[in-house]
Design a protein around this motif. Structure first.
Motif, short mmCIF file in Angstrom:
data_model
loop_
_atom_site.label_atom_id
_atom_site.label_comp_id
_atom_site.label_asym_id
_atom_site.label_seq_id
_atom_site.Cartn_x
_atom_site.Cartn_y
_atom_site.Cartn_z
N CYS A 36 -38.94 52.18 46.19
CA CYS A 36 -37.49 52.28 45.97
C CYS A 36 -37.07 51.48 44.73
O CYS A 36 -36.22 51.93 43.95
CB CYS A 36 -36.74 51.78 47.20
N ALA A 37 -37.68 50.29 44.57
CA ALA A 37 -37.33 49.46 43.41
C ALA A 37 -37.71 50.16 42.11
O ALA A 37 -36.97 50.09 41.11
CB ALA A 37 -38.04 48.11 43.53
N ALA A 38 -38.88 50.84 42.11
CA ALA A 38 -39.31 51.57 40.92
C ALA A 38 -38.33 52.69 40.60
O ALA A 38 -38.01 52.95 39.42
CB ALA A 38 -40.71 52.13 41.13
N TYR A 39 -37.81 53.35 41.64
CA TYR A 39 -36.86 54.44 41.42
C TYR A 39 -35.55 53.89 40.84
O TYR A 39 -34.96 54.48 39.92
CB TYR A 39 -36.58 55.16 42.74
N VAL A 40 -35.09 52.76 41.39
CA VAL A 40 -33.85 52.15 40.87
C VAL A 40 -34.03 51.78 39.39
O VAL A 40 -33.13 52.02 38.56
CB VAL A 40 -33.46 50.91 41.71
N LEU A 41 -35.20 51.24 39.06
CA LEU A 41 -35.47 50.87 37.68
C LEU A 41 -35.44 52.08 36.75
O LEU A 41 -34.95 52.00 35.62
CB LEU A 41 -36.84 50.17 37.59
N SER A 42 -35.92 53.23 37.28
CA SER A 42 -35.92 54.45 36.45
C SER A 42 -34.51 54.95 36.19
O SER A 42 -34.29 55.76 35.28
CB SER A 42 -36.74 55.54 37.15
N GLN A 43 -33.54 54.52 36.98
CA GLN A 43 -32.16 54.96 36.81
C GLN A 43 -31.31 53.89 36.10
O GLN A 43 -30.07 53.96 36.15
CB GLN A 43 -31.55 55.26 38.19
N ALA A 44 -31.97 52.95 35.43
CA ALA A 44 -31.23 51.88 34.74
C ALA A 44 -30.28 52.44 33.71
O ALA A 44 -29.20 51.89 33.46
CB ALA A 44 -32.22 50.91 34.11
N GLY A 45 -30.68 53.55 33.08
CA GLY A 45 -29.80 54.16 32.08
C GLY A 45 -28.51 54.68 32.67
O GLY A 45 -27.53 54.89 31.94
N GLU A 46 -28.50 54.90 34.00
CA GLU A 46 -27.29 55.36 34.69
C GLU A 46 -26.47 54.19 35.24
O GLU A 46 -25.49 54.41 35.95
CB GLU A 46 -27.68 56.29 35.85
N GLY A 47 -26.90 52.97 34.89
CA GLY A 47 -26.15 51.80 35.33
C GLY A 47 -26.59 51.26 36.67
O GLY A 47 -25.88 50.44 37.28
N TRP A 48 -27.76 51.68 37.18
CA TRP A 48 -28.22 51.21 38.48
C TRP A 48 -28.85 49.83 38.33
O TRP A 48 -29.69 49.60 37.45
CB TRP A 48 -29.27 52.16 39.05
N ILE A 49 -28.47 48.90 39.20
CA ILE A 49 -29.11 47.59 39.25
C ILE A 49 -29.43 47.27 40.71
O ILE A 49 -28.72 47.70 41.62
CB ILE A 49 -28.22 46.47 38.65
#
Length: 546
Positions: A36-49
């Motif tokens: 899940c953490a890897a997925y959140v990191l992949s969405q960093a460009g969408e503002g996910w932290i």
């Protein structure tokens, strides 16, 4: 920061149904969180932290919402601390559609969304919600099927006499899939059964157990949790007295099967205790109150010999041969022969059929081809007494009055003529049980059989059933005319007109047709080939005359 300038705070939720493997340095919860953490990191460009709070539920089922990690997660969502809930798979969050709906409501109110890493669903869109609902339907289906398989396995194992766990009964220790006798505790169990036969008072036995410092079975679960070791109260005592495990059986729901473990209590003693329990239950029963049904022995707790000793049910069975049922005076089973009645043992089949036949003749019970309505008979009778030349029934007056209300005038007269014993009405059925041709039979005062067997008229029964169906079609508007029914059935209109007459017989005559107690003149020809009066009393006179 995303292209829209909004930061989305993400919380990861992980769950595992069992505690197995959670003690490892890297377990299933860690693996879920890393994905899940890897997925959140992949969405960093969408503002996910990713927020640092951990929401884990190790060893909790997904079938309900009673989980501490999930509760904290939803509280933080409602507090506005989380924008996106991230899980590895949907079923980690919940396996129940109703629970999922509640979770989505919480997310909606807080303006938060939900994402599954491996399934890439997002509840912020209507399509995402639809897809998730479909997926959860399958998850719930899988959970229910798994539960059914477990229940079926337990039922199959119990049929083989295996011990499948649960609360250990006093007197036994668990040994894999069977039980072994704990002799010290077994002595207490035998004392309880013997003492109840002596005093018949649960309250007195509870007091004596407490004074002796006897407590319930104490054991430890696999997790090391100590169970039992409590005071034996009335409820626990009655559970012991009713527990068929003590006669070597494995109970499952309302049935029990021969177990692989040894018995602690003799079968005769156990049956005598059950009869005593039933008798005491009768003493507390109020007039007119429905009596508890009994399977296999309908007169259990009701039948006595002429000396007032209760008679308890007993089975005599040999492998591969017929099982015979009897009612036996309790002193015989206890090894005492003082104060016995004239009859100490009687065939259950004979006494039950004698009573059912006589009550059916009085229209006080319904008797089908399969079996009499024993629940109704037990409610109607307070006592059955067996002597050498009669079986005497004592009625529950309130229940008898209820039954009389449904009788016709002639039948009511017959019941009103019953003999009285104090405030209660009784019925004496003259009968002797003798041996003829190597078998025991019940003989009436005229020397003939006291049990009158039914003989149904298949043709007349079939005509009545057909006539009732046709009448129903006409009354409901399914068919407009009898001619229309005749055409659909492939019979002539004249045949249909003759046959439907059976549907307009008096209710008691219809019952007589179906249960084989036909008046002499009630035949198929008499109903279909001659004019039938619509007045029920006239019908009774016509068909009784023959």
């Amino acid at each position: 920061m995303s292209a829209t300038g909004r930061t989305l705070r993400c919380a990861i939720y992980t769950r595992k149904s069992t505690e197995e493997g959670l003690e490892q340095d890297y377990n299933s919860l860690h693996a879920q969180r890393d994905a899940c953490a890897a997925y959140v990191l992949s969405q960093a460009g969408e503002g996910w932290i990713l927020i640092q709070d951990v929401y884990d539920d190790g060893g909790f089922s997904g079938g309900n919402m009673a989980r501490p990690g999930l509760k904290r997660l939803l509280d933080d969502v409602e507090a506005g601390l989380i924008d996106v809930v991230v899980v590895y798979k949907v079923d980690r969050l919940t396996r129940a559609l109703t629970d999922f709906s509640r979770i989505v409501d919480v997310l909606d109110r807080a303006g938060a969304s939900f994402v599954s890493v491996t399934q890439a669903f997002n509840t912020t869109t209507s399509m995402g919600r639809l897809t998730l609902n479909v997926l959860l339907s399958f998850a719930q289906f899988e959970r229910e099927v798994t539960g059914e398989r477990i229940r079926d396995k337990i039922a199959a194992s119990k049929k083989l006499g295996m011990w499948m766990g649960g609360n250990l009964p006093l007197g036994y220790d668990a040994a894999g899939r069977t039980l072994t006798i704990n002799e010290a505790e077994a002595q207490t169990v035998r004392w309880i059964f013997g003492r109840y036969l002596e005093v018949g008072s649960a309250h007195k036995i509870v007091q004596e157990l407490e004074a002796a410092g006897v407590v319930s079975k104490s054991w430890s679960t696999k997790a090391g949790v100590l169970r039992g070791g409590r005071k034996i109260d009335r409820g626990a005592l009655f559970h012991i007295l009713h527990n068929r495990t003590y006669v070597g059986e494995i109970p499952h729901k309302k049935t029990s099967y021969p177990g692989q473990h040894p018995s602690i209590v003799d079968r005769d003693v156990f049956d005598a205790v059950q009869a005593r329990l039933a008798e005491n239950d009768l003493k507390t029963r109020k007039p007119g109150e429905v009596r508890r049904p009994q399977k296999g022995a309908p007169f259990k707790g009701l039948i006595f010999d002429s000396a007032g000793n209760r008679m308890t049910p007993l089975k005599a069975a040999r492998p591969g041969k017929t099982t015979y049922r009897y009612y036996v005076s309790s002193p015989i089973q206890a090894g005492r022969r003082q104060n016995l009645g004239a009859v100490t043992r009687i065939s259950a089949h004979i006494v039950e059929e004698i009573v059912a036949n006589r009550l059916h003749e009085l229209k006080l019970c319904i008797q089908t081809e399969a079996s009499p309505d024993w629940s109704a008979i037990r409610n109607l009778i307070d006592r059955v007494e067996v002597t050498s030349d009669a079986v005497t029934l004592q009625f529950d007056e309130a229940m008898l009055e209820r039954a009389i209300r449904d009788l016709g005038p002639q039948d009511r007269i017959s019941v009103d003529r019953l003999e009285r014993r104090g405030p209660d009405r009784i019925l004496t059925i003259p009968v002797r049980v003798v041996k003829r041709g190597g078998a025991k039979v019940a003989i009436g005062p005229d020397g003939q059989s006291a049990i009158h067997h039914r003989a149904t008229d298949p043709a007349l029964s079939a005509a009545l059933i057909r006539a009732e169906a046709w009448k129903r079609q006409l009354l409901t508007g399914q068919a407009k005319t009898l001619n229309q029914i005749a055409e659909a059935e492939g019979v002539t209109a004249a045949y249909a007109a003759r046959t439907i007459r059976a549907a307009f017989l008096a209710p008691d005559l219809k019952a007589a047709i179906l249960d084989g107690r036909l008046p002499a003149g009630l035949t198929l020809g008499a109903v279909t080939r001659q004019e039938m009066p619509l007045d029920w009393e006239a019908q009774r006179r016509l068909y009784a005359a023959g």
